[in-house]
Structures are given as structure tokens and as C-alpha cells.
Enzyme design. Structure first.
Site, PDB file in Angstrom:
ATOM      1  N   ILE A 284      -4.116  54.568 -31.262  1.00  0.00           N
ATOM      2  CA  ILE A 284      -5.186  54.416 -32.256  1.00  0.00           C
ATOM      3  C   ILE A 284      -4.587  53.900 -33.561  1.00  0.00           C
ATOM      4  O   ILE A 284      -3.591  54.440 -34.047  1.00  0.00           O
ATOM      5  CB  ILE A 284      -5.867  55.792 -32.522  1.00  0.00           C
ATOM      6  CG1 ILE A 284      -6.333  56.456 -31.213  1.00  0.00           C
ATOM      7  CG2 ILE A 284      -7.009  55.646 -33.529  1.00  0.00           C
ATOM      8  CD1 ILE A 284      -7.409  55.712 -30.469  1.00  0.00           C
TER       9      ILE A 284
ATOM     10  N   GLY B 257      11.622  61.058 -29.633  1.00  0.00           N
ATOM     11  CA  GLY B 257      11.293  60.666 -31.000  1.00  0.00           C
ATOM     12  C   GLY B 257      10.060  61.334 -31.578  1.00  0.00           C
ATOM     13  O   GLY B 257       9.160  61.768 -30.855  1.00  0.00           O
TER      14      GLY B 257
ATOM     15  N   ASN C 134       6.918  59.316 -37.043  1.00  0.00           N
ATOM     16  CA  ASN C 134       6.879  58.714 -38.380  1.00  0.00           C
ATOM     17  C   ASN C 134       7.717  57.435 -38.509  1.00  0.00           C
ATOM     18  O   ASN C 134       7.392  56.579 -39.320  1.00  0.00           O
ATOM     19  CB  ASN C 134       7.272  59.740 -39.449  1.00  0.00           C
ATOM     20  CG  ASN C 134       8.630  60.356 -39.213  1.00  0.00           C
ATOM     21  OD1 ASN C 134       9.190  60.250 -38.132  1.00  0.00           O
ATOM     22  ND2 ASN C 134       9.160  61.003 -40.236  1.00  0.00           N
TER      23      ASN C 134
ATOM     24  N   GLU D  50       4.262  60.335 -28.224  1.00  0.00           N
ATOM     25  CA  GLU D  50       3.029  59.837 -27.591  1.00  0.00           C
ATOM     26  C   GLU D  50       2.075  59.227 -28.625  1.00  0.00           C
ATOM     27  O   GLU D  50       1.187  58.449 -28.282  1.00  0.00           O
ATOM     28  CB  GLU D  50       2.330  60.955 -26.805  1.00  0.00           C
ATOM     29  CG  GLU D  50       1.948  62.205 -27.608  1.00  0.00           C
ATOM     30  CD  GLU D  50       3.074  63.251 -27.673  1.00  0.00           C
ATOM     31  OE1 GLU D  50       4.267  62.857 -27.690  1.00  0.00           O
ATOM     32  OE2 GLU D  50       2.751  64.450 -27.716  1.00  0.00           O
TER      33      GLU D  50
ATOM     34  N   SER E  80       9.638  68.534 -34.775  1.00  0.00           N
ATOM     35  CA  SER E  80       9.379  69.721 -35.596  1.00  0.00           C
ATOM     36  C   SER E  80      10.308  70.868 -35.202  1.00  0.00           C
ATOM     37  O   SER E  80      10.904  70.857 -34.115  1.00  0.00           O
ATOM     38  CB  SER E  80       7.925  70.154 -35.402  1.00  0.00           C
ATOM     39  OG  SER E  80       7.722  70.473 -34.046  1.00  0.00           O
TER      40      SER E  80
ATOM     41  N   PRO F  34       9.478  74.023 -34.300  1.00  0.00           N
ATOM     42  CA  PRO F  34       9.082  74.717 -33.056  1.00  0.00           C
ATOM     43  C   PRO F  34       9.481  73.944 -31.793  1.00  0.00           C
ATOM     44  O   PRO F  34       9.989  74.536 -30.829  1.00  0.00           O
ATOM     45  CB  PRO F  34       7.558  74.832 -33.175  1.00  0.00           C
ATOM     46  CG  PRO F  34       7.274  74.744 -34.640  1.00  0.00           C
ATOM     47  CD  PRO F  34       8.333  73.857 -35.222  1.00  0.00           C
TER      48      PRO F  34
ATOM     49  N   GLU G  49      17.201  66.865 -35.059  1.00  0.00           N
ATOM     50  CA  GLU G  49      16.770  66.385 -36.383  1.00  0.00           C
ATOM     51  C   GLU G  49      15.361  66.918 -36.598  1.00  0.00           C
ATOM     52  O   GLU G  49      14.396  66.365 -36.068  1.00  0.00           O
ATOM     53  CB  GLU G  49      16.767  64.850 -36.400  1.00  0.00           C
ATOM     54  CG  GLU G  49      18.136  64.228 -36.353  1.00  0.00           C
ATOM     55  CD  GLU G  49      18.922  64.415 -37.643  1.00  0.00           C
ATOM     56  OE1 GLU G  49      18.341  64.863 -38.650  1.00  0.00           O
ATOM     57  OE2 GLU G  49      20.123  64.144 -37.627  1.00  0.00           O
TER      58      GLU G  49
ATOM     59  N   CYS H  29      10.576  63.449 -43.062  1.00  0.00           N
ATOM     60  CA  CYS H  29      11.136  64.786 -42.824  1.00  0.00           C
ATOM     61  C   CYS H  29      11.878  65.363 -44.017  1.00  0.00           C
ATOM     62  O   CYS H  29      11.824  66.554 -44.290  1.00  0.00           O
ATOM     63  CB  CYS H  29      12.085  64.707 -41.636  1.00  0.00           C
ATOM     64  SG  CYS H  29      13.273  63.374 -41.823  1.00  0.00           S
TER      65      CYS H  29
ATOM     66  N   GLY I   9      18.138  71.841 -38.286  1.00  0.00           N
ATOM     67  CA  GLY I   9      18.789  71.056 -37.248  1.00  0.00           C
ATOM     68  C   GLY I   9      20.244  71.338 -37.002  1.00  0.00           C
ATOM     69  O   GLY I   9      20.877  72.172 -37.650  1.00  0.00           O
TER      70      GLY I   9
ATOM     71  N   GLU J  32      22.958  62.428 -37.616  1.00  0.00           N
ATOM     72  CA  GLU J  32      22.768  61.043 -37.189  1.00  0.00           C
ATOM     73  C   GLU J  32      23.467  60.143 -38.208  1.00  0.00           C
ATOM     74  O   GLU J  32      23.799  60.563 -39.316  1.00  0.00           O
ATOM     75  CB  GLU J  32      21.272  60.706 -37.110  1.00  0.00           C
ATOM     76  CG  GLU J  32      20.604  61.494 -36.003  1.00  0.00           C
ATOM     77  CD  GLU J  32      19.265  60.941 -35.546  1.00  0.00           C
ATOM     78  OE1 GLU J  32      18.356  60.831 -36.376  1.00  0.00           O
ATOM     79  OE2 GLU J  32      19.149  60.654 -34.335  1.00  0.00           O
TER      80      GLU J  32
HETATM   81  N1  LIG Z   1      15.126  65.475 -39.379  1.00  0.00           N
HETATM   82  C1  LIG Z   1      14.690  64.274 -39.045  1.00  0.00           C
HETATM   83  O1  LIG Z   1      15.443  63.311 -38.972  1.00  0.00           O
HETATM   84  C2  LIG Z   1      13.221  64.053 -38.783  1.00  0.00           C
HETATM   85  C3  LIG Z   1      12.728  62.751 -38.816  1.00  0.00           C
HETATM   86  C4  LIG Z   1      11.376  62.552 -38.566  1.00  0.00           C
HETATM   87  C5  LIG Z   1      10.527  63.621 -38.291  1.00  0.00           C
HETATM   88  N2  LIG Z   1      11.028  64.879 -38.262  1.00  0.00           N
HETATM   89  C6  LIG Z   1      10.129  66.024 -38.014  1.00  0.00           C
HETATM   90  O2  LIG Z   1       9.236  65.731 -36.953  1.00  0.00           O
HETATM   91  C7  LIG Z   1       8.007  66.423 -37.135  1.00  0.00           C
HETATM   92  C8  LIG Z   1       6.850  65.474 -36.964  1.00  0.00           C
HETATM   93  O3  LIG Z   1       6.953  64.785 -35.782  1.00  0.00           O
HETATM   94  P1  LIG Z   1       6.139  65.197 -34.461  1.00  0.00           P
HETATM   95  O4  LIG Z   1       4.839  65.819 -34.841  1.00  0.00           O
HETATM   96  O5  LIG Z   1       6.162  64.026 -33.560  1.00  0.00           O
HETATM   97  O6  LIG Z   1       7.058  66.345 -33.856  1.00  0.00           O
HETATM   98  P2  LIG Z   1       6.866  67.164 -32.490  1.00  0.00           P
HETATM   99  O7  LIG Z   1       7.858  68.243 -32.556  1.00  0.00           O
HETATM  100  O8  LIG Z   1       5.452  67.511 -32.253  1.00  0.00           O
HETATM  101  O9  LIG Z   1       7.238  66.111 -31.346  1.00  0.00           O
HETATM  102  C9  LIG Z   1       8.478  65.440 -31.344  1.00  0.00           C
HETATM  103  C10 LIG Z   1       8.741  64.875 -29.964  1.00  0.00           C
HETATM  104  O10 LIG Z   1       9.029  65.948 -29.063  1.00  0.00           O
HETATM  105  C11 LIG Z   1       8.282  65.794 -27.866  1.00  0.00           C
HETATM  106  N3  LIG Z   1       8.101  67.120 -27.290  1.00  0.00           N
HETATM  107  C12 LIG Z   1       7.160  68.040 -27.583  1.00  0.00           C
HETATM  108  N4  LIG Z   1       7.355  69.149 -26.856  1.00  0.00           N
HETATM  109  C13 LIG Z   1       8.448  68.943 -26.075  1.00  0.00           C
HETATM  110  C14 LIG Z   1       9.152  69.716 -25.109  1.00  0.00           C
HETATM  111  N5  LIG Z   1       8.768  70.949 -24.793  1.00  0.00           N
HETATM  112  N6  LIG Z   1      10.248  69.179 -24.513  1.00  0.00           N
HETATM  113  C15 LIG Z   1      10.652  67.936 -24.851  1.00  0.00           C
HETATM  114  N7  LIG Z   1      10.022  67.144 -25.747  1.00  0.00           N
HETATM  115  C16 LIG Z   1       8.931  67.645 -26.362  1.00  0.00           C
HETATM  116  C17 LIG Z   1       7.017  65.100 -28.337  1.00  0.00           C
HETATM  117  O11 LIG Z   1       6.344  64.495 -27.249  1.00  0.00           O
HETATM  118  C18 LIG Z   1       7.578  64.113 -29.346  1.00  0.00           C
HETATM  119  O12 LIG Z   1       8.084  62.974 -28.687  1.00  0.00           O
HETATM  120  C19 LIG Z   1       8.084  67.009 -38.522  1.00  0.00           C
HETATM  121  O13 LIG Z   1       8.395  68.379 -38.447  1.00  0.00           O
HETATM  122  C20 LIG Z   1       9.221  66.250 -39.166  1.00  0.00           C
HETATM  123  O14 LIG Z   1       9.855  66.922 -40.214  1.00  0.00           O
HETATM  124  C21 LIG Z   1      12.359  65.114 -38.487  1.00  0.00           C
HETATM  125  O1  LIG Z   2      11.924  60.880 -41.551  1.00  0.00           O
HETATM  126  C1  LIG Z   2      12.824  60.251 -41.097  1.00  0.00           C
HETATM  127  C2  LIG Z   2      14.058  59.671 -41.536  1.00  0.00           C
HETATM  128  C3  LIG Z   2      14.171  59.473 -42.989  1.00  0.00           C
HETATM  129  C4  LIG Z   2      14.588  60.413 -43.843  1.00  0.00           C
HETATM  130  N1  LIG Z   2      14.585  59.929 -45.101  1.00  0.00           N
HETATM  131  C5  LIG Z   2      14.153  58.668 -45.088  1.00  0.00           C
HETATM  132  C6  LIG Z   2      13.970  57.749 -46.127  1.00  0.00           C
HETATM  133  C7  LIG Z   2      13.556  56.505 -45.841  1.00  0.00           C
HETATM  134  C8  LIG Z   2      13.344  56.181 -44.514  1.00  0.00           C
HETATM  135  O2  LIG Z   2      12.971  54.917 -44.225  1.00  0.00           O
HETATM  136  C9  LIG Z   2      13.488  57.085 -43.478  1.00  0.00           C
HETATM  137  C10 LIG Z   2      13.899  58.353 -43.765  1.00  0.00           C
END
Ligand SMILES: NC(=O)c1ccc[n+]([C@@H]2O[C@H](COP(=O)([O-])OP(=O)(O)OC[C@H]3O[C@@H](n4cnc5c(N)ncnc54)[C@H](O)[C@@H]3O)[C@@H](O)[C@H]2O)c1
Ligand SMILES: O=CCc1c[nH]c2ccc(O)cc12
Length: 485
Positions: A29, A151, A154, A180, A230, A232, A251, A285, A455, A459
Site C-alpha cells: 500500500i 528487515g 523504515n 512484509e 522491535s 519484542p 538492531e 530507530c 541490541g 552494523e
Molecule cells: N536499531 C536499528 O538499526 C533499527 C533500525 C530500524 C528499525 N528498528 C526498529 O524496528 C522497529 C520497527 O520496525 P518493525 O515494526 O518492522 O519491527 P518488527 O519487530 O515488527 O519486525 C521486524 C521484522 O521481523 C520480522 N519478524 C516478526 N516476528 C518474527 C519472528 N517471530 N521471527 C522472525 N522474524 C520475525 C518481521 O516480519 C519484520 O521483517 C522499531 O522498534 C525500530 O526501532 C531498529
Molecule cells: O533506522 C535506521 C537506521 C538509521 C539510524 N539513524 C539513521 C539516520 C539516517 C538514516 O538514513 C538511517 C538511520
């Protein structure tokens, strides 16, 4: 008519697009309009098997190539990505809703940086020689084998590259499952890597929800799992990986502090707070969502912040004038609106925003709450949307303790003109990725990752090499062997 964002097929396995429409349908979407622009299908057990077995089969030969040969392919992929930056940025915008103004400079560019950087390092991944008198030990840096990348939504291009580039540089194969919510961009990364000469099977992309991720994480052939997601989800995936004694990089999320002292340059501090809260509509994040402002400059800071935030241009993300896009999904928009209502109910002072924008798509106005206290839900939970919480403080000691009083530990920032204080404060932050007089810079040369619940592992930078390889040590005896009997 088929939308230009519709991929050739749902999965990319063994060097080619593969479809299996018997998998659950996943609609893509476009967040700016709510329209369905593409459809992919979740991987069936057969697709999961194809991806894992082709990766497993391809890895051994890849590891035998020299690092220079592997690196050349990654650097070629970086060049192709840069040549196609516009097309890839438009796709990133369709996948996520992020404005083209951002995606043109942040996403494919950052992915290409990772491929170029790790491509450059690949030829110098060596061990060491350790003299032991007459004897000696040598070490060899070896790949882990088959790595799984999972992944978040975002940064779909960037995440696919930040995981794939170091994995491949070290001689591993990867199976990558995008979120997804944003399944499109990683397919292009796979396509380009193969166009650059990557042998088939080494970078496979399969679609699906948590169930598909779970099937990958628990497969006994998998040696390493790198998740961006996330907390969880991270806890579940880490536990599943641990039961198979697999390597992990986690991460995860954050609720990071950004501390602004009363000697800071206010314009820069406001700029840092804007970058650390409203870039990608707050879906980053590492965002510094708890902004601690010294009480002496609080009202001046808020006035400037409100003026500048009210200048945000919400609109069509494909219009390069737009600098603030929608939430990635309707669901994410509703979660964030729920937090905004909590902030109001908890008595925080609304400075600007605080509601959905009156337009199509999932737009929320950039929102600032002041007079936020540590016990409020909006100061404790990761919102992952454009909601900044401004908290007051008076002393350095007090703000350090309050900044660290969280289970998260991804990032932290400080704005001050006293550099001794800047280093002293950052030195006490319980966070993995920190900033002084800046916020949210994420160059590939710098390690990125969190401590505490945010985490495990890092990376980017040379650190990532340690997380995608392992060291073998070899003791070499030059004389006779002495034995007790
Ligand atoms: N630290 C970082 O580098 C970083 C970067 C970007 C986003 N994030 C975090 O990601 C979160 C937002 O992203 P989101 O909503 O896609 O996260 P999410 O945790 O809902 O999903 C992340 C991925 O995990 C998969 N997943 C879900 N349950 C699983 C399981 N039981 N086993 C294996 N895979 C599973 C999902 O399909 C998805 O691909 C935020 O908390 C954000 O802070 C962290
Ligand atoms: O959220 C994912 C990775 C990230 C963390 N800080 C920044 C800043 C700018 C970006 O393009 C990605 C990220």
C-alpha cells in the site's frame, strides 16, 4: 495497468525471480494515498527451502574466491546503485512513503556506501601471526556460512545492503527477508548484485511475515541471524537463534535522550532535535525522542522549535519540495495517534501538531509536547512516529541519571559549547551510537548499534566484519611433542 512498483515476482532465489502464488497475498500500500500499488506472496515452505538450499550450495565456492574478487563485485553493485539512484529512490518512496527529497540522498546512497566500503575491505580480511618461542600460532578469519537477514520497514534498501554487504564481503551467503510492509526494495538490491556478477544463490530475497522469519531462524543450516526490528521481536528471535547456538546481530528499538545544555547554540540544537525526531516522519530507530532542555533556555528553544516545525512541508512524497511524508501504514498512524492522545491525557503541553493532517494518506503533523515528565508513557515507550517529548532539567548529574533510566540504549546526543562537558556526559551515556553537537549521522565508517535492550552486535564499520566472520587459531609446534606417558 500494472503499477511501476510491481516487481517481476515475489522472491529472488538462485539468481532469478521466482513466484509461488500459493503463498499468502501481501498487498503493498502506498502510504501517501492508501492505494494498492503492488502485490507479493509470502514464501511457502517450498520457497523457503529453495532459498536456503541454493544459498548453502553457493557459499563454499564464494568463500574460496579471494577477498579482492568478492569485493570487486560488491563495488560494481555500488556503482550500479549510484547510476540508478533516482529510480531506486522513487521505489523506496513507493515502498515506505518517505519523501523523495530524503530518499534521493539517504537510502540507495547509504546502501551503495555499504557495498563500496565492505567491497574495499574484503581484500584485507586477514588473520595474525603470534610467536610462541620456537612455536607459533596463526589465525584465519573465516566466514560463518549461511546468514539470515530480517528487515524492518523504515529503511528497506539500506537494511538489505547494511546486512548483505558485510556478509558477502566475508564470504557468507545470505537469505534476506524484508519487512512484509516494504517488500519491494530488497528485490532490486538482489537483482543489482547479480547484475554486478554475484554468483547465483548468494543473496536470496524471500517475502513473508514473522512465520517465514521464524522458519529461517530455526533452520539448522543457518549459522547467523541479523535482525533489524522491535525489542519484542528481537527477544523472540534472539531466543530462537540461541537454541540453535547461532551468531546474532540485533538492531532494535530505542527511546534515546538528546540533552541540550544552556550554553548550546540554540539554532543548532533545534536543528538537531528536528533531525532526531522528524526525519522519515519520526520512523528512525535512533531518534532522540526524549529531548532534555535546560530550564534556562526552555522557552526560547520551544519558540524556535515551533516556528521551524510549522514550516514542514507535508505533501506528495514524489514532489521534491515535500520534506515530511506519511506514516508507513494506517496501523502505524493509529498507534502514533494513540500515543498523542495519551500525551494530552497525561497533561503534557502541546506545542505544535497533535493531530492527523487533513489530507489523503497516513499523515500526522509533526508534534511537540513540552513539560513532559519521566513517568509519562510518551517519555517511556518507543512511539516510532513524529512525536517529540521535551523534558526540563537543571543539573548535569540529574540529567545523566534520568537519560539512562530506561531499558533502551540505542543512541544519545548532547548539545553544548563546553567540549569537556560534552565528552564527560557522553562518556556516561548507556548507549551504543552517540552524537556531540549533531544527531542521527549514520556513515558506513562508524559502528552502529545499541546496548541494553536495544541490541547486540554492531552494523557498519570494521566492527561488522567481526560479526560476520569467526577466527580459527592454529597452534604450530616446531619441535617434538612431550607427553606424560
Ligand atoms: N536499531 C536499528 O538499526 C533499527 C533500525 C530500524 C528499525 N528498528 C526498529 O524496528 C522497529 C520497527 O520496525 P518493525 O515494526 O518492522 O519491527 P518488527 O519487530 O515488527 O519486525 C521486524 C521484522 O521481523 C520480522 N519478524 C516478526 N516476528 C518474527 C519472528 N517471530 N521471527 C522472525 N522474524 C520475525 C518481521 O516480519 C519484520 O521483517 C522499531 O522498534 C525500530 O526501532 C531498529
Ligand atoms: O533506522 C535506521 C537506521 C538509521 C539510524 N539513524 C539513521 C539516520 C539516517 C538514516 O538514513 C538511517 C538511520
Amino acid at each position: 495497468m500494472t503499477h511501476p512498483a510491481q516487481p517481476t515476482a515475489s522472491h529472488f532465489i538462485n539468481g532469478a525471480y521466482v513466484e509461488d502464488t500459493s503463498g499468502t497475498e501481501i498487498p503493498v500500500i502506498y502510504a501517501a494515498t492508501g492505494e494498492r500499488i503492488a502485490t507479493v506472496h509470502a514464501a511457502t515452505p517450498d520457497i523457503v527451502e529453495q532459498a536456503l538450499s541454493s544459498a548453502k550450495a553457493a557459499q563454499k565456492e564464494w568463500a574460496k574466491m579471494t577477498g579482492t574478487e568478492r569485493g570487486r563485485i560488491l563495488r560494481r553493485a555500488a556503482d550500479i546503485i549510484r547510476d540508478r539512484n533516482h529510480e531506486l529512490s522513487v521505489l523506496e518512496t513507493y515502498d515506505t512513503g518517505k519523501p523523495l527529497q530524503e530518499t534521493l540522498v539517504a537510502d540507495a546512497t547509504s546502501g551503495a556506501d555499504a557495498l563500496e566500503y565492505f567491497g574495499g575491505l574484503a581484500g584485507s580480511l586477514t588473520g595474525e601471526h603470534i610467536p610462541m618461542g620456537e612455536d607459533w600460532v596463526y589465525t584465519v578469519r573465516e566466514p560463518l556460512g549461511l546468514c539470515v537477514g530480517i528487515g524492518a520497514w523504515n529503511y528497506p534498501t539500506q537494511i538489505a545492503c547494511w546486512k548483505g554487504a558485510p556478509a558477502l564481503a566475508c564470504g557468507n551467503a545470505m537469505v534476506f527477508k524484508p519487512s512484509e510492509t516494504t517488500p519491494l526494495c530488497a528485490l532490486k538490491v538482489a537483482e543489482i548484485l547479480h547484475e554486478a556478477g554475484l554468483p547465483a544463490g548468494l543473496y536470496n530475497v524471500i517475502q513473508g511475515m514473522g512465520e517465514v522469519g521464524g522458519a529461517l531462524v530455526t533452520d539448522p543450516r543457518v549459522d547467523k541471524v541479523s535482525l533489524t526490528g522491535s525489542v519484542p521481536t528481537g527477544k523472540k528471535v534472539y531466543a530462537a537463534a540461541a537454541s540453535g547456538m547461532k551468531h546474532v546481530t540485533m538492531e532494535l528499538g530505542g527511546k534515546s535522550p538528546l540533552i541540550i545544555f544552556d550554553d548550546a547554540d540554540i539554532d543548532n540544537a533545534v536543528g538537531g532535535a528536528i533531525n532526531g525526531n522528524f526525519y522519515s516522519s519520526g520512523q528512525v530507530c535512533s531518534n532522540g525522542t526524549r529531548v532534555f532542555v535546560h530550564k534556562n533556555i526552555k522557552e526560547e528553544f520551544l519558540k524556535s522549535l515551533a516556528e521551524r516545525t510549522n514550516n514542514a512541508i507535508l505533501g506528495n512524497p514524489l514532489d521534491e519540495e515535500t520534506n515530511f511524508g506519511p506514516m508507513v501504514t494506517e496501523n502505524q498512524m493509529n498507534i502514533v495517534l494513540g500515543y498523542i492522545e495519551k500525551g494530552k491525557a497525561e497533561g503534557a503541553r502541546l506545542i505544535c501538531g497533535g493531530e492527523r493532517a487533513d489530507m489523503d494518506g497516513y499523515y500526522i503533523k509533526p508534534t511537540v509536547f513540552a513539560d513532559v515528565t519521566d513517568d509519562m508513557v510518551i517519555a517511556q515507550e518507543e512511539i516510532f512516529g513524529p512525536v517529540m517529548a521535551v523534558l526540563d532539567f537543571e543539573t548535569e548529574e540529574e540529567v545523566i541519571a534520568r537519560a539512562n533510566a530506561t531499558e533502551f540504549g540505542l543512541s544519545a546526543g548532547v548539545f553544548t559549547n563546553d567540549l569537556s562537558r560534552a565528552h564527560r556526559v557522553i562518556g556516561q551515556m548507556e548507549a551504543g551510537s552517540c552524537f556531540i553537537n549533531s544527531y542521527n549521522d549514520a556513515p558506513v565508517e562508524a559502528p552502529f548499534g545499541g546496548v541494553k535492550a536495544s541490541g547486540v552486535g554492531r552494523e557498519n564499520s570494521k566492527e561488522a566484519i567481526n560479526h560476520f566472520s569467526q577466527v580459527k587459531s592454529v597452534y604450530v609446534r616446531m619441535g617434538d611433542v612431550e607427553a606424560a606417558f
